[in-house]
Design a protein around this motif. Structure first.
Motif, PDB file in Angstrom:
ATOM      1  N   MET A   1       0.807  -1.176  -0.083  1.00  0.00           N
ATOM      2  CA  MET A   1       0.101   0.010   0.116  1.00  0.00           C
ATOM      3  C   MET A   1       0.931   1.238   0.146  1.00  0.00           C
ATOM      4  O   MET A   1       1.934   1.155   0.798  1.00  0.00           O
ATOM      5  CB  MET A   1      -0.909   0.040   1.246  1.00  0.00           C
ATOM      6  N   ASN A   2       0.338   2.134  -0.964  1.00  0.00           N
ATOM      7  CA  ASN A   2       1.359   3.560  -0.963  1.00  0.00           C
ATOM      8  C   ASN A   2       0.877   4.542   0.162  1.00  0.00           C
ATOM      9  O   ASN A   2      -0.149   4.757   0.291  1.00  0.00           O
ATOM     10  CB  ASN A   2       1.224   4.043  -2.219  1.00  0.00           C
ATOM     11  N   ASP A   3       1.913   4.807   0.925  1.00  0.00           N
ATOM     12  CA  ASP A   3       1.609   5.782   1.966  1.00  0.00           C
ATOM     13  C   ASP A   3       1.881   7.180   1.410  1.00  0.00           C
ATOM     14  O   ASP A   3       2.742   7.470   0.905  1.00  0.00           O
ATOM     15  CB  ASP A   3       2.484   5.692   3.274  1.00  0.00           C
ATOM     16  N   PRO A   4       0.666   8.014   1.348  1.00  0.00           N
ATOM     17  CA  PRO A   4       0.978   9.550   0.821  1.00  0.00           C
ATOM     18  C   PRO A   4       1.869  10.226   1.773  1.00  0.00           C
ATOM     19  O   PRO A   4       2.478  11.112   1.161  1.00  0.00           O
ATOM     20  CB  PRO A   4      -0.304  10.118   0.838  1.00  0.00           C
ATOM     21  N   ASN A   5       1.903   9.943   2.868  1.00  0.00           N
ATOM     22  CA  ASN A   5       3.128  10.864   3.756  1.00  0.00           C
ATOM     23  C   ASN A   5       4.324  10.566   3.334  1.00  0.00           C
ATOM     24  O   ASN A   5       5.493  11.470   3.320  1.00  0.00           O
ATOM     25  CB  ASN A   5       2.818  10.510   5.128  1.00  0.00           C
ATOM     26  N   LEU A   6       4.471   9.315   3.072  1.00  0.00           N
ATOM     27  CA  LEU A   6       5.916   8.723   2.501  1.00  0.00           C
ATOM     28  C   LEU A   6       6.421   9.435   1.370  1.00  0.00           C
ATOM     29  O   LEU A   6       7.583   9.945   1.059  1.00  0.00           O
ATOM     30  CB  LEU A   6       5.883   7.454   2.601  1.00  0.00           C
ATOM     31  N   ALA A   7       5.290   9.362   0.453  1.00  0.00           N
ATOM     32  CA  ALA A   7       5.721  10.005  -0.831  1.00  0.00           C
ATOM     33  C   ALA A   7       6.024  11.627  -0.721  1.00  0.00           C
ATOM     34  O   ALA A   7       6.744  11.968  -1.481  1.00  0.00           O
ATOM     35  CB  ALA A   7       4.412   9.905  -1.972  1.00  0.00           C
ATOM     36  N   ASP A   8       5.105  12.193   0.084  1.00  0.00           N
ATOM     37  CA  ASP A   8       5.463  13.759   0.350  1.00  0.00           C
ATOM     38  C   ASP A   8       6.849  13.999   0.954  1.00  0.00           C
ATOM     39  O   ASP A   8       7.686  14.926   0.513  1.00  0.00           O
ATOM     40  CB  ASP A   8       4.451  14.123   1.280  1.00  0.00           C
ATOM     41  N   GLU A   9       7.276  12.982   1.945  1.00  0.00           N
ATOM     42  CA  GLU A   9       8.630  13.169   2.307  1.00  0.00           C
ATOM     43  C   GLU A   9       9.586  12.928   1.481  1.00  0.00           C
ATOM     44  O   GLU A   9      10.587  13.641   1.201  1.00  0.00           O
ATOM     45  CB  GLU A   9       8.785  11.997   3.511  1.00  0.00           C
ATOM     46  N   ARG A  10       9.367  11.905   0.365  1.00  0.00           N
ATOM     47  CA  ARG A  10      10.514  11.881  -0.668  1.00  0.00           C
ATOM     48  C   ARG A  10      10.281  12.957  -1.501  1.00  0.00           C
ATOM     49  O   ARG A  10      11.620  13.503  -2.028  1.00  0.00           O
ATOM     50  CB  ARG A  10      10.072  10.625  -1.495  1.00  0.00           C
ATOM     51  N   LEU A  11       9.412  13.455  -1.860  1.00  0.00           N
ATOM     52  CA  LEU A  11       9.203  14.748  -2.591  1.00  0.00           C
ATOM     53  C   LEU A  11      10.144  16.025  -2.014  1.00  0.00           C
ATOM     54  O   LEU A  11      10.792  16.505  -2.813  1.00  0.00           O
ATOM     55  CB  LEU A  11       8.018  15.153  -3.011  1.00  0.00           C
ATOM     56  N   LEU A  12       9.865  16.242  -0.894  1.00  0.00           N
ATOM     57  CA  LEU A  12      10.452  17.155  -0.094  1.00  0.00           C
ATOM     58  C   LEU A  12      12.006  16.916  -0.109  1.00  0.00           C
ATOM     59  O   LEU A  12      12.873  17.863  -0.167  1.00  0.00           O
ATOM     60  CB  LEU A  12       9.828  17.329   1.351  1.00  0.00           C
ATOM     61  N   LEU A  13      12.406  15.675   0.078  1.00  0.00           N
ATOM     62  CA  LEU A  13      13.877  15.284  -0.084  1.00  0.00           C
ATOM     63  C   LEU A  13      14.300  15.723  -1.442  1.00  0.00           C
ATOM     64  O   LEU A  13      15.319  16.085  -1.333  1.00  0.00           O
ATOM     65  CB  LEU A  13      14.019  14.018   0.479  1.00  0.00           C
ATOM     66  N   ASP A  14      13.653  15.372  -2.282  1.00  0.00           N
ATOM     67  CA  ASP A  14      14.192  15.652  -3.605  1.00  0.00           C
ATOM     68  C   ASP A  14      14.199  17.251  -3.847  1.00  0.00           C
ATOM     69  O   ASP A  14      15.162  17.656  -4.426  1.00  0.00           O
ATOM     70  CB  ASP A  14      13.232  14.961  -4.985  1.00  0.00           C
ATOM     71  N   VAL A  15      13.404  17.977  -3.564  1.00  0.00           N
ATOM     72  CA  VAL A  15      13.228  19.466  -3.406  1.00  0.00           C
ATOM     73  C   VAL A  15      14.581  19.962  -2.701  1.00  0.00           C
ATOM     74  O   VAL A  15      15.061  20.785  -3.170  1.00  0.00           O
ATOM     75  CB  VAL A  15      12.057  20.065  -2.978  1.00  0.00           C
ATOM     76  N   ARG A  16      14.797  19.513  -1.557  1.00  0.00           N
ATOM     77  CA  ARG A  16      15.987  19.864  -0.893  1.00  0.00           C
ATOM     78  C   ARG A  16      17.361  19.693  -1.652  1.00  0.00           C
ATOM     79  O   ARG A  16      18.025  20.377  -1.519  1.00  0.00           O
ATOM     80  CB  ARG A  16      16.150  19.053   0.659  1.00  0.00           C
ATOM     81  N   ARG A  17      17.263  18.532  -2.214  1.00  0.00           N
ATOM     82  CA  ARG A  17      18.770  18.247  -2.907  1.00  0.00           C
ATOM     83  C   ARG A  17      18.734  19.052  -4.106  1.00  0.00           C
ATOM     84  O   ARG A  17      19.952  19.511  -4.432  1.00  0.00           O
ATOM     85  CB  ARG A  17      18.438  16.818  -3.320  1.00  0.00           C
ATOM     86  N   ALA A  18      17.872  19.376  -4.690  1.00  0.00           N
ATOM     87  CA  ALA A  18      17.670  20.431  -6.025  1.00  0.00           C
ATOM     88  C   ALA A  18      18.172  21.818  -5.401  1.00  0.00           C
ATOM     89  O   ALA A  18      18.957  22.522  -5.951  1.00  0.00           O
ATOM     90  CB  ALA A  18      16.491  20.595  -6.518  1.00  0.00           C
ATOM     91  N   VAL A  19      17.455  22.266  -4.214  1.00  0.00           N
ATOM     92  CA  VAL A  19      17.970  23.720  -3.736  1.00  0.00           C
ATOM     93  C   VAL A  19      19.468  23.598  -3.281  1.00  0.00           C
ATOM     94  O   VAL A  19      20.046  24.556  -3.558  1.00  0.00           O
ATOM     95  CB  VAL A  19      17.013  24.128  -2.580  1.00  0.00           C
ATOM     96  N   ASP A  20      19.806  22.467  -2.812  1.00  0.00           N
ATOM     97  CA  ASP A  20      21.079  22.543  -2.236  1.00  0.00           C
ATOM     98  C   ASP A  20      22.014  22.461  -3.538  1.00  0.00           C
ATOM     99  O   ASP A  20      23.305  23.086  -3.465  1.00  0.00           O
ATOM    100  CB  ASP A  20      21.409  21.187  -1.312  1.00  0.00           C
ATOM    101  N   ALA A  21      21.774  21.792  -4.673  1.00  0.00           N
ATOM    102  CA  ALA A  21      22.869  21.980  -5.835  1.00  0.00           C
ATOM    103  C   ALA A  21      22.615  23.172  -6.703  1.00  0.00           C
ATOM    104  O   ALA A  21      23.876  23.376  -7.059  1.00  0.00           O
ATOM    105  CB  ALA A  21      22.240  20.524  -6.614  1.00  0.00           C
ATOM    106  N   PHE A  22      21.368  23.487  -6.622  1.00  0.00           N
ATOM    107  CA  PHE A  22      21.273  24.664  -7.576  1.00  0.00           C
ATOM    108  C   PHE A  22      21.240  26.058  -7.036  1.00  0.00           C
ATOM    109  O   PHE A  22      21.294  27.016  -7.800  1.00  0.00           O
ATOM    110  CB  PHE A  22      20.140  24.605  -8.712  1.00  0.00           C
ATOM    111  N   ASP A  23      20.819  26.211  -5.883  1.00  0.00           N
ATOM    112  CA  ASP A  23      20.895  27.675  -5.009  1.00  0.00           C
ATOM    113  C   ASP A  23      21.148  27.390  -3.610  1.00  0.00           C
ATOM    114  O   ASP A  23      20.487  27.619  -2.728  1.00  0.00           O
ATOM    115  CB  ASP A  23      19.364  27.925  -5.286  1.00  0.00           C
ATOM    116  N   PRO A  24      22.468  26.930  -3.217  1.00  0.00           N
ATOM    117  CA  PRO A  24      22.850  26.773  -2.067  1.00  0.00           C
ATOM    118  C   PRO A  24      22.935  28.102  -1.139  1.00  0.00           C
ATOM    119  O   PRO A  24      23.093  29.282  -1.940  1.00  0.00           O
ATOM    120  CB  PRO A  24      24.353  26.344  -2.301  1.00  0.00           C
ATOM    121  N   VAL A  25      22.929  28.216  -0.049  1.00  0.00           N
ATOM    122  CA  VAL A  25      23.081  29.299   0.901  1.00  0.00           C
ATOM    123  C   VAL A  25      24.231  29.714   0.827  1.00  0.00           C
ATOM    124  O   VAL A  25      25.338  29.105   0.915  1.00  0.00           O
ATOM    125  CB  VAL A  25      22.891  28.779   2.325  1.00  0.00           C
ATOM    126  N   PRO A  26      24.510  31.333   0.454  1.00  0.00           N
ATOM    127  CA  PRO A  26      25.839  31.683   0.275  1.00  0.00           C
ATOM    128  C   PRO A  26      26.822  31.144   1.449  1.00  0.00           C
ATOM    129  O   PRO A  26      26.419  31.507   2.828  1.00  0.00           O
ATOM    130  CB  PRO A  26      25.565  32.998   0.093  1.00  0.00           C
TER     131      PRO A  26
END
Length: 160
Positions: A1-26
């Protein structure tokens, strides 16, 4: 069974990685903000700061020669808004700050340097709520206003 909360957590982790890679904190920004916050708290521990929103940000075309940038900030709280437009000339290390108090009100305005030399620049808002500081050195600043009935309004520190 797919847990929607787990899918959200994965999506947020992917967004975090993208931000860290393309727009890191100076580099050094966190340390500078901690220092600015500490300096403000040391100067006035009872100060209640207003909410700050970046309204718009532009590079170039701000009415000055090359290397210029501008942005508009909005500070709001308890029935008062303060709109601040900052134009910075990178080549000269100088800035212009224009402000508008809404609803319109006149009164003393102070621009306090946070850190640095700790200078204060004083001026007045016209009855229309408009004020200007045409020649400030770049750095971290707070704006404070004294309005009718001894009401005060203070911004958090921001960099110009």
């Amino acid at each position: 069974m797919n847990d929607p909360n787990l899918a959200d957590e994965r999506l947020l982790l992917d967004v975090r990685r993208a931000v860290d890679a393309f727009d890191p904190v100076p580099s050094g920004m966190v340390e500078r903000m901690v220092a600015v916050t500490r300096d403000v708290a040391d100067h006035d521990p009872d100060l209640e700061l207003q909410l700050m929103l970046v309204v718009e940000r532009f590079a170039d075309l701000v009415g000055t020669r090359g290397g210029a940038r501008s942005y508009t900030l909005r500070f709001g709280g308890e029935g008062i808004d303060l709109l601040v437009r900052v134009g910075v000339s990178e080549e000269e290390g100088r800035a212009r700050l224009d402000g508008w108090v809404v609803p319109a009100a006149g009164g003393p305005v102070a621009i306090h340097e946070v850190g640095g030399e700790g200078r204060t620049f004083e001026g007045m808002a016209a009855e229309t709520g408009k004020f200007e500081f045409p020649d400030l050195p770049t750095g971290f600043y707070r704006v404070s206003l004294k309005l009718a009935d001894e009401q005060t309004f203070g911004t958090p520190a921001f960099e110009i």
